[in-house]
Design a protein around this motif. Sequence first.
Motif, PDB file in Angstrom:
ATOM      1  N   ASP A 189       1.092  -1.050   0.043  1.00  0.00           N
ATOM      2  CA  ASP A 189       0.020   0.503  -0.139  1.00  0.00           C
ATOM      3  C   ASP A 189       0.747   1.633  -0.011  1.00  0.00           C
ATOM      4  N   PRO A 190       0.299   2.259  -0.874  1.00  0.00           N
ATOM      5  CA  PRO A 190       1.310   3.340  -0.625  1.00  0.00           C
ATOM      6  C   PRO A 190       1.238   4.669  -0.119  1.00  0.00           C
ATOM      7  N   VAL A 191       2.048   5.388   0.459  1.00  0.00           N
ATOM      8  CA  VAL A 191       0.895   6.824   1.246  1.00  0.00           C
ATOM      9  C   VAL A 191       1.616   7.649   0.058  1.00  0.00           C
ATOM     10  N   VAL A 192       1.024   8.503  -0.230  1.00  0.00           N
ATOM     11  CA  VAL A 192       1.348  10.017  -1.069  1.00  0.00           C
ATOM     12  C   VAL A 192       1.020  11.097  -0.808  1.00  0.00           C
ATOM     13  N   GLU A 193       2.329  12.428  -1.358  1.00  0.00           N
ATOM     14  CA  GLU A 193       2.016  13.728   0.016  1.00  0.00           C
ATOM     15  C   GLU A 193       0.867  14.198  -1.590  1.00  0.00           C
ATOM     16  N   GLY A 194      -0.220  15.123  -0.845  1.00  0.00           N
ATOM     17  CA  GLY A 194      -0.866  15.325  -1.156  1.00  0.00           C
ATOM     18  C   GLY A 194      -2.045  14.813  -1.123  1.00  0.00           C
ATOM     19  N   ILE A 195      -1.741  13.175  -1.089  1.00  0.00           N
ATOM     20  CA  ILE A 195      -3.306  12.857  -1.141  1.00  0.00           C
ATOM     21  C   ILE A 195      -4.149  12.070   0.452  1.00  0.00           C
ATOM     22  N   HIS A 196      -2.557  11.258   1.181  1.00  0.00           N
ATOM     23  CA  HIS A 196      -2.404  10.492   2.233  1.00  0.00           C
ATOM     24  C   HIS A 196      -1.665  11.471   2.982  1.00  0.00           C
ATOM     25  N   TYR A 197      -1.177  12.395   2.753  1.00  0.00           N
ATOM     26  CA  TYR A 197      -0.733  13.260   3.691  1.00  0.00           C
ATOM     27  C   TYR A 197      -0.634  14.372   2.923  1.00  0.00           C
ATOM     28  N   ARG A 198      -0.180  15.501   4.042  1.00  0.00           N
ATOM     29  CA  ARG A 198       0.424  16.510   4.208  1.00  0.00           C
ATOM     30  C   ARG A 198       1.641  16.410   3.822  1.00  0.00           C
ATOM     31  N   PRO A 199       1.888  18.104   2.785  1.00  0.00           N
ATOM     32  CA  PRO A 199       3.572  18.027   2.965  1.00  0.00           C
ATOM     33  C   PRO A 199       4.192  18.659   4.170  1.00  0.00           C
ATOM     34  N   ALA A 200       2.837  19.496   5.287  1.00  0.00           N
ATOM     35  CA  ALA A 200       3.640  20.195   6.751  1.00  0.00           C
ATOM     36  C   ALA A 200       3.482  18.835   7.979  1.00  0.00           C
ATOM     37  N   ASP A 201       2.645  17.840   6.993  1.00  0.00           N
ATOM     38  CA  ASP A 201       2.691  16.726   8.267  1.00  0.00           C
ATOM     39  C   ASP A 201       3.740  15.687   9.055  1.00  0.00           C
ATOM     40  N   PRO A 202       3.828  15.442  10.849  1.00  0.00           N
ATOM     41  CA  PRO A 202       4.791  15.164  10.919  1.00  0.00           C
ATOM     42  C   PRO A 202       5.560  13.778  10.112  1.00  0.00           C
ATOM     43  N   PRO A 203       7.085  14.129   9.351  1.00  0.00           N
ATOM     44  CA  PRO A 203       7.363  13.206   8.996  1.00  0.00           C
ATOM     45  C   PRO A 203       7.030  11.780   9.530  1.00  0.00           C
ATOM     46  N   ARG A 204       7.476  11.992  10.900  1.00  0.00           N
ATOM     47  CA  ARG A 204       7.268  10.501  11.646  1.00  0.00           C
ATOM     48  C   ARG A 204       6.146  10.027  11.605  1.00  0.00           C
ATOM     49  N   GLN A 205       4.354  10.930  11.622  1.00  0.00           N
ATOM     50  CA  GLN A 205       3.265  10.170  11.756  1.00  0.00           C
ATOM     51  C   GLN A 205       3.213   9.562  10.234  1.00  0.00           C
ATOM     52  N   VAL A 206       4.160  10.603   9.025  1.00  0.00           N
ATOM     53  CA  VAL A 206       3.452   9.737   7.673  1.00  0.00           C
ATOM     54  C   VAL A 206       4.340   8.089   8.030  1.00  0.00           C
ATOM     55  N   GLY A 207       5.605   8.485   8.373  1.00  0.00           N
ATOM     56  CA  GLY A 207       6.643   6.705   8.602  1.00  0.00           C
ATOM     57  C   GLY A 207       4.777   6.158   9.285  1.00  0.00           C
ATOM     58  N   TRP A 208       4.803   6.221   9.959  1.00  0.00           N
ATOM     59  CA  TRP A 208       3.665   5.453  11.280  1.00  0.00           C
ATOM     60  C   TRP A 208       2.374   4.711  10.115  1.00  0.00           C
ATOM     61  N   LYS A 209       1.946   5.714   9.550  1.00  0.00           N
ATOM     62  CA  LYS A 209       0.824   5.614   8.936  1.00  0.00           C
ATOM     63  C   LYS A 209       1.225   4.795   7.581  1.00  0.00           C
ATOM     64  N   ALA A 210       2.201   4.944   7.005  1.00  0.00           N
ATOM     65  CA  ALA A 210       2.345   4.136   5.601  1.00  0.00           C
ATOM     66  C   ALA A 210       3.025   3.401   6.857  1.00  0.00           C
ATOM     67  N   MET A 211       3.574   2.355   7.540  1.00  0.00           N
ATOM     68  CA  MET A 211       3.776   1.318   7.846  1.00  0.00           C
ATOM     69  C   MET A 211       2.237   0.492   8.029  1.00  0.00           C
TER      70      MET A 211
END
Length: 319
Positions: free
Chosen positions: A59-81
């Motif tokens: 499953d992917p997460v894509v900037e602008g679709i699944h997260y916003r550029p300003a979202d905390p990267p740690r949370q983006v990583g958590w979500k992706a996994m």
Amino acid sequence: MKHRRKQHPTVCDLGEFGLIRELRGIVGPSGNSVVRGIGDDCAVLRGGNPRKYLLYTCDPVVEGIHYRPADPPRQVGWKAMARNLSDIAAMGGVPRWAVVSIGLRSSTGARWVKELYAGLHAAAKAFGCQIVGGDTTHVRREQFVVVALVGEVERSRITLRSGAKVGDSILVTGTLGGSLRGKHLSFTPRIHEARWLVARFPVHAMIDLSDGLSSDLHRLAEASPRSIAFEIDAAEIPISRAARGNLAAALRDGEDFELLFTLDPRHVTALRRKWARRFRTELTEIGRVVKSKQKVALIQRDGSRQPLTAAGYDHFAVS
Ligand code: ADP
Ligand code: MG
């Protein structure tokens, strides 16, 4: 123009369901080692262990679709996994190994990437999964993270989307709707709940809610035998605080990452009692599996029955 459009449909014309159906046609039937190919939360494969199946998801997460550029990267990583872990949970499995592909703009700070990885690692570690490889590429525009994950499940405990039986109760974990207000970046994949469940109760069918309750009920219906239909009660849907009492949001919003499953109603009382002792996460009976041509229906508070369309998230639907 209209004529051309008809001959060459766009992915939007086909919709996500329709597109995947066509891709399935290209791939063709699966070989002997494949128990389930396209059509469930994970592919189900025969590995070396005769008592277990391998589960494989991506499953992917894509900037602008699944997260916003300003979202905390740690949370983006958590979500992706975590969204991949959630697919393993939906099959009743245990996550084991992950590979991670990332696409980065060259201007991205190394610190951002390290934080992203800390989030990916934290989610994996919390559920006994290891990151064992991946790939890194350069992008000009939107960044992305794609996780592919392998898990395992005892053959006797696997829960497919296709197993619902007429008369089953439909249950859902947690509360639904409004995930975009924050939960989508920090949710807990229901691995522990799913493992506990499949070890103790004969769950007939299960899916994780990624695209919205109404849409994912249609996915269950699509995977089920022809006469099987799903009926849910408007009054019983557990609406999250973030959805502010909005039933439509609980039915439609995506990224709840809760479990939706069916089992024989005679187990429900015992399940609820034992569940309440073990978990703080809510568990709600929201409807039943029936024999009907109308694949998914909503019973309103006044008792009237109406068809429930797949109004959840379709990646190619026009908004
Ligand atoms: P989930 O939301 O649980 O990740 P979906 O319902 O979106 O799964 O996908 C349904 C099925 O379609 C899954 O079995 C998935 O592996 C398959 N699928 C989705 N996209 C593709 C693709 N591009 N190629 C092959 N299979 C795909
Ligand atoms: Mg899923």
